[in-house]
Design a protein around this motif. Structure first.
Motif, PDB file in Angstrom:
ATOM      1  N   HIS A   1       0.812  -1.223   0.000  1.00 44.60           N
ATOM      2  CA  HIS A   1       0.000   0.000   0.000  1.00 44.60           C
ATOM      3  C   HIS A   1       0.843   1.269   0.000  1.00 44.60           C
ATOM      4  O   HIS A   1       0.294   2.367   0.102  1.00 44.60           O
ATOM      5  CB  HIS A   1      -0.914   0.023   1.234  1.00 44.60           C
ATOM      6  CG  HIS A   1      -1.922  -1.084   1.250  1.00 44.60           C
ATOM      7  ND1 HIS A   1      -2.378  -1.670   2.406  1.00 44.60           N
ATOM      8  CD2 HIS A   1      -2.558  -1.712   0.230  1.00 44.60           C
ATOM      9  CE1 HIS A   1      -3.256  -2.610   2.114  1.00 44.60           C
ATOM     10  NE2 HIS A   1      -3.381  -2.666   0.802  1.00 44.60           N
ATOM     11  N   THR A   2       2.168   1.129  -0.108  1.00 44.31           N
ATOM     12  CA  THR A   2       3.029   2.301   0.034  1.00 44.31           C
ATOM     13  C   THR A   2       3.825   2.646  -1.213  1.00 44.31           C
ATOM     14  O   THR A   2       4.353   3.755  -1.302  1.00 44.31           O
ATOM     15  CB  THR A   2       4.013   2.095   1.205  1.00 44.31           C
ATOM     16  OG1 THR A   2       4.782   0.910   0.968  1.00 44.31           O
ATOM     17  CG2 THR A   2       3.271   1.966   2.532  1.00 44.31           C
TER      18      THR A   2
ATOM     19  N   ARG B   1       0.120   3.353  -5.694  1.00 44.36           N
ATOM     20  CA  ARG B   1      -0.856   4.312  -5.176  1.00 44.36           C
ATOM     21  C   ARG B   1      -1.371   5.200  -6.314  1.00 44.36           C
ATOM     22  O   ARG B   1      -2.569   5.476  -6.416  1.00 44.36           O
ATOM     23  CB  ARG B   1      -0.222   5.153  -4.066  1.00 44.36           C
ATOM     24  CG  ARG B   1       0.058   4.359  -2.789  1.00 44.36           C
ATOM     25  CD  ARG B   1       0.872   5.168  -1.781  1.00 44.36           C
ATOM     26  NE  ARG B   1       0.153   6.349  -1.317  1.00 44.36           N
ATOM     27  CZ  ARG B   1      -0.698   6.360  -0.291  1.00 44.36           C
ATOM     28  NH1 ARG B   1      -0.944   5.236   0.377  1.00 44.36           N
ATOM     29  NH2 ARG B   1      -1.295   7.470   0.077  1.00 44.36           N
TER      30      ARG B   1
ATOM     31  N   SER C   1       9.447  -0.240  -0.153  1.00 41.53           N
ATOM     32  CA  SER C   1       8.691   1.000   0.044  1.00 41.53           C
ATOM     33  C   SER C   1       8.061   1.061   1.427  1.00 41.53           C
ATOM     34  O   SER C   1       7.857   2.151   1.978  1.00 41.53           O
ATOM     35  CB  SER C   1       7.606   1.135  -1.025  1.00 41.53           C
ATOM     36  OG  SER C   1       6.686   0.061  -0.951  1.00 41.53           O
ATOM     37  N   ASP C   2       7.749  -0.109   2.028  1.00 42.71           N
ATOM     38  CA  ASP C   2       7.186  -0.121   3.377  1.00 42.71           C
ATOM     39  C   ASP C   2       8.232   0.278   4.408  1.00 42.71           C
ATOM     40  O   ASP C   2       7.939   1.041   5.340  1.00 42.71           O
ATOM     41  CB  ASP C   2       6.627  -1.511   3.702  1.00 42.71           C
ATOM     42  CG  ASP C   2       5.472  -1.889   2.802  1.00 42.71           C
ATOM     43  OD1 ASP C   2       4.521  -1.096   2.704  1.00 42.71           O
ATOM     44  OD2 ASP C   2       5.526  -2.965   2.179  1.00 42.71           O
TER      45      ASP C   2
ATOM     46  N   ALA D   1       8.584   4.017   4.055  1.00 41.07           N
ATOM     47  CA  ALA D   1       7.414   4.725   4.584  1.00 41.07           C
ATOM     48  C   ALA D   1       7.362   4.636   6.107  1.00 41.07           C
ATOM     49  O   ALA D   1       6.908   5.575   6.775  1.00 41.07           O
ATOM     50  CB  ALA D   1       6.138   4.149   3.977  1.00 41.07           C
TER      51      ALA D   1
ATOM     52  N   TRP E   1       6.964   7.653   8.786  1.00 42.21           N
ATOM     53  CA  TRP E   1       5.900   7.601   9.797  1.00 42.21           C
ATOM     54  C   TRP E   1       6.489   7.802  11.190  1.00 42.21           C
ATOM     55  O   TRP E   1       5.941   8.543  12.021  1.00 42.21           O
ATOM     56  CB  TRP E   1       5.199   6.255   9.682  1.00 42.21           C
ATOM     57  CG  TRP E   1       4.024   6.036  10.583  1.00 42.21           C
ATOM     58  CD1 TRP E   1       2.728   6.362  10.343  1.00 42.21           C
ATOM     59  CD2 TRP E   1       4.037   5.395  11.871  1.00 42.21           C
ATOM     60  NE1 TRP E   1       1.921   5.973  11.387  1.00 42.21           N
ATOM     61  CE2 TRP E   1       2.704   5.377  12.339  1.00 42.21           C
ATOM     62  CE3 TRP E   1       5.031   4.832  12.665  1.00 42.21           C
ATOM     63  CZ2 TRP E   1       2.346   4.818  13.573  1.00 42.21           C
ATOM     64  CZ3 TRP E   1       4.688   4.280  13.888  1.00 42.21           C
ATOM     65  CH2 TRP E   1       3.365   4.280  14.323  1.00 42.21           C
TER      66      TRP E   1
ATOM     67  N   SER F   1      -1.056   3.084   7.097  1.00 48.13           N
ATOM     68  CA  SER F   1      -0.759   3.072   5.661  1.00 48.13           C
ATOM     69  C   SER F   1      -1.912   2.454   4.876  1.00 48.13           C
ATOM     70  O   SER F   1      -2.211   2.890   3.754  1.00 48.13           O
ATOM     71  CB  SER F   1       0.555   2.327   5.386  1.00 48.13           C
ATOM     72  OG  SER F   1       0.476   0.974   5.782  1.00 48.13           O
TER      73      SER F   1
ATOM     74  N   SER G   1      -4.540   5.123   4.688  1.00 47.88           N
ATOM     75  CA  SER G   1      -4.124   6.123   3.707  1.00 47.88           C
ATOM     76  C   SER G   1      -4.407   5.648   2.285  1.00 47.88           C
ATOM     77  O   SER G   1      -4.855   6.420   1.424  1.00 47.88           O
ATOM     78  CB  SER G   1      -2.628   6.417   3.874  1.00 47.88           C
ATOM     79  OG  SER G   1      -2.140   7.230   2.835  1.00 47.88           O
ATOM     80  N   TYR G   2      -4.172   4.359   2.045  1.00 51.31           N
ATOM     81  CA  TYR G   2      -4.431   3.786   0.719  1.00 51.31           C
ATOM     82  C   TYR G   2      -5.925   3.796   0.399  1.00 51.31           C
ATOM     83  O   TYR G   2      -6.328   4.131  -0.724  1.00 51.31           O
ATOM     84  CB  TYR G   2      -3.875   2.369   0.673  1.00 51.31           C
ATOM     85  CG  TYR G   2      -4.115   1.649  -0.627  1.00 51.31           C
ATOM     86  CD1 TYR G   2      -3.474   2.062  -1.794  1.00 51.31           C
ATOM     87  CD2 TYR G   2      -4.973   0.558  -0.698  1.00 51.31           C
ATOM     88  CE1 TYR G   2      -3.688   1.401  -2.996  1.00 51.31           C
ATOM     89  CE2 TYR G   2      -5.190  -0.112  -1.891  1.00 51.31           C
ATOM     90  CZ  TYR G   2      -4.549   0.317  -3.035  1.00 51.31           C
ATOM     91  OH  TYR G   2      -4.768  -0.327  -4.230  1.00 51.31           O
TER      92      TYR G   2
END
Length: 686
Positions: free
Chosen positions: A117-118, A123, A163-164, A167, A171, A227, A230-231
């Motif tokens: 999701h990041t 996205r 990417s997680d 991210a 965060w 996350s 957010s997605y």
């Protein structure tokens, strides 16, 4: 504004996958749906490559025909954004969109929910497909609402792609601002884990003995939730840029996802997927298992988010996966029973999963209303019966489930309890025990999630709150609970209460921490019951004779009274050894209310005995006498009009006694005196 589904009448529908079937079948399918009184179909949630067969080329002709034909047959449509199954062209061109496991192994294309999701490109493409669909369909007369994705965090609820990790650092920087604060929150001084540069920080990774930093692991789950939200919000915002008329929802309650925050941020109401036959595959070891009746506890959790909600997938057949059939076929009457179970607990719309069993793919053993052969069967007849009956229950829509007892829960303790198996299993055992005890006493109960911003009036609607094992318990939460008790509320705690702070660290203060004064006790000692030990019994004056021997559970807090006004309700019996005679269950007055502390893990007999002590009896006792295996649920309209649902989970008839005259809305008959309910039978009484 309350997050709730708003419909004029109880509504039935079905999940439909036109891409799985020859177009020549559609019209007959829709005709038969309407004959069954089905009004809504959900489509599109797994069809990205049909909407966008190659990057940047959008084609809507296929689903235009579906939507047009649905409208012709007076079917309304819930349209799903297809992001749960990203297409091959996407994952081949942008492999950075793929998710990975904790060992860093990247998942490949071939199932669903295989992306993270990041990743910025994922996205971007997800927002674009949602936007283009909304732009194209927002004026279509068949459109009724939108579903974001499908079962967020279901297949996997952990994400370890590159990417997680990146991210997560962002965060954490926003949360803690400095590395000193991060190091303090994570107890990084222990075993030399102190960070000196943000580039050193990752999500948890494999370690010797596979033992991650517990405070890091708790933050990791909070990050995954944020996350994912957010997605979902990315897609909801893309839809609302074109369409502010139709509702937006998503389906399911899954791990590492704060569904309350998700709903507040992105949805008009939550939807849920109800599969009571999963009880057949559970490890429930009770001598009197709840089985499919326990599904009401899940529905209580949904109701705690949206008082009136949608069941986006209601089980309608046996279940299995890929190469195995795991769940039995619903017995005659069970699909009807489960549908009314969902309605009794607050659902105003129910969609069956699915119209016809898939003839190919991963779900060939997950059956729908129709079998492969597409011929009439008993499940079709049962769904048609439900459709006709709901025409007589139109007034139920908009009413809300009524309960004045709630079992408290919170995300931090659930997430912390996954890694910390010292308290996590106790929470699940005790919540299940209380739910079963109250159900069999015909006492309606809610699930209430404590979270930042919860209003005191949300708590004050209940005369009893049960918070079995809140290991993480902050001063702010304690303040709210004290205010609740001071105003006359009664609250019940179990062992292991209040020994961790918001980071999952153990402050140097006596247990039960922030609520020690509320409970009027401290924990002077504690023990887990060893493998070769026996759970001690309780000495409880007058109760042992009524309920038999009561066991204190697999963990015992040994209590000391600190308030002279506190009293001992039950003690550990002689078989407790060195702590025999010590307080096991205490009562402490607080303002106009009272707090109980139980030093054990709740079992159904103990919960039942304490419910008796508290006088928790059925609100229907003066009108109905019911067997233990009949569920009683109450829904009421704001004007006070009340509906009572009685559900027989037994495979044999059960007899009830009605002490005052009521009308069964399903049959139209008057109910008074002795009434026999058929196996899996339902009554809806006004």
């Amino acid at each position: 504004m309350e997050k709730a589904l708003r419909v004029s009448h109880l509504t039935l529908g079905v999940c439909y996958y036109p891409e799985h079937w020859d177009e020549s079948l559609w019209a007959d399918d829709f005709r038969r749906m309407r004959e069954m009184s089905l009004e809504v179909i959900r489509i599109g949630e797994f069809a990205w490559s049909i909407f966008e067969p190659e990057e940047g080329r959008f084609e809507f002709g296929f689903f235009d025909r579906v939507m047009d034909l649905a409208h012709k047959h007076s079917l309304r449509v819930i349209l799903g954004t297809p992001t749960a199954t990203p297409p091959v062209w996407l994952t081949q061109k942008y492999p950075e969109a793929l998710n990975a496991n904790r060992q860093g192994v990247v998942y490949q294309h071939g199932m669903r929910a295989h992306c993270n999701h990041t990743a910025p490109i994922f996205r971007e493409l997800s927002a674009r497909i949602a936007s283009r669909m909304a732009e194209h369909y927002y004026k279509h007369p068949a459109l009724w609402g939108w579903q974001i994705d499908n079962e967020l965090n279901c297949e996997v609820n952990v994400f370890y792609a590159d990417s997680d990790h990146a991210a997560f650092r962002v965060w954490l920087q926003e949360k803690y601002e400095t590395l000193n604060r991060l190091n303090a929150a994570w107890g990084a001084v222990f075993w030399n884990q102190t960070y000196s540069d943000w580039s050193q920080v990752y999500l948890s990774r494999p370690t010797p003995a596979d033992s991650p930093n517990p405070h890091q692991a708790l933050d990791e789950k909070r990050f995954i939730s944020d996350s994912t939200i957010s997605y979902a919000k990315l897609q909801a915002d893309a839809i609302r840029a074109h369409d502010t008329t139709h509702f937006i929802t998503t389906n399911g309650l899954f791990g590492h996802l704060d569904s309350h925050h998700l709903t507040d941020e992105t949805l008009d109401f939550i939807s849920y997927d109800a599969y009571p036959l999963f009880s057949e595959a559970s490890l429930e070891s009770s001598p009197e298992p709840m089985r499919d009746r326990r599904w009401g506890w899940n529905l209580s959790a949904v109701r705690g988010i949206s008082r009136r909600f949608c069941i986006m997938e209601q089980q309608s057949g046996p279940g299995g996966w890929v190469n195995r059939l795991e769940l039995p076929s619903p017995k005659p009457g069970q699909v009807r029973l489960w549908t009314y179970q969902s309605i009794a607990h607050g659902a105003d719309m129910v969609l069956f999963f699915r119209w016809r069993t898939a003839t190919m793919g991963t779900e060939i053993y997950w059956h729908g209303i129709n079998d492969y052969h597409n011929q009439a069967n008993r499940r079709c007849a049962e769904v048609a019966r439900i459709g006709q009956e709901l025409l007589r229950l139109a007034d139920v829509a908009g009413s809300a489930y009524q309960a004045d007892v709630a079992i408290l829960r919170d995300y931090d303790n659930e997430w912390d309890g996954e890694l910390d198996t010292w308290h996590g299993p106790y929470e699940r055992q005790s919540a299940s025990a209380w739910y079963a005890a109250l159900q069999r006493r015909h006492v309606p109960v809610d699930s209430l999630t404590l979270r930042p911003g919860i209003r005191r009036r949300e708590m004050s609607r209940y005369r009893v709150l049960i918070y079995p094992h809140p290991t993480i318990l902050t001063d702010e939460t304690a303040r709210m609970l004290k205010e609740y008790a001071n105003a006359g509320g009664r609250i019940i705690f179990g062992c292991r209460t209040g020994y961790k702070d918001i980071h999952g660290q153990c402050p140097m203060r006596p247990f039960p921490g922030a609520v020690a004064d509320l409970c009027g006790v401290t924990v002077e000692d504690f023990t887990r019951i060893g493998k070769y030990q026996t759970e001690p019994s309780l000495d409880w004056d007058g109760v042992n004779a009524q309920f038999g021997e009561l066991k204190s559970g697999p963990f015992n807090d040994i209590l000391r009274l600190e308030n002279p006004e506190a009293s001992v309700i039950a003690s550990y019996a002689a078989d407790a050894g060195y702590y025999a005679g010590k307080p096991a269950l205490t009562r402490n007055p607080w303002g106009d209310g009272v707090a109980y502390y139980y030093g054990g893990v709740f079992t159904e007999p103990v919960a039942n005995a304490l419910a008796e002590h508290l006088g928790l009896n059925s609100p229907l006792a003066d009108r109905l006498t019911l067997p233990r295996d009949i569920e009683a649920a109450i829904r009421a309209q704001p004007d006070g009009e009340t509906f009572v649902f009685l559900l027989n989970y037994a495979d044999t008839p059960r007899t009830i006694q009605a002490h005052s005259e009521m009308v069964d809305l399903i049959s139209g008959e008057t109910v008074l005196g002795e009434v026999v309910m058929e196996p899996y039978g339902v009554l809806a009484l006004r």
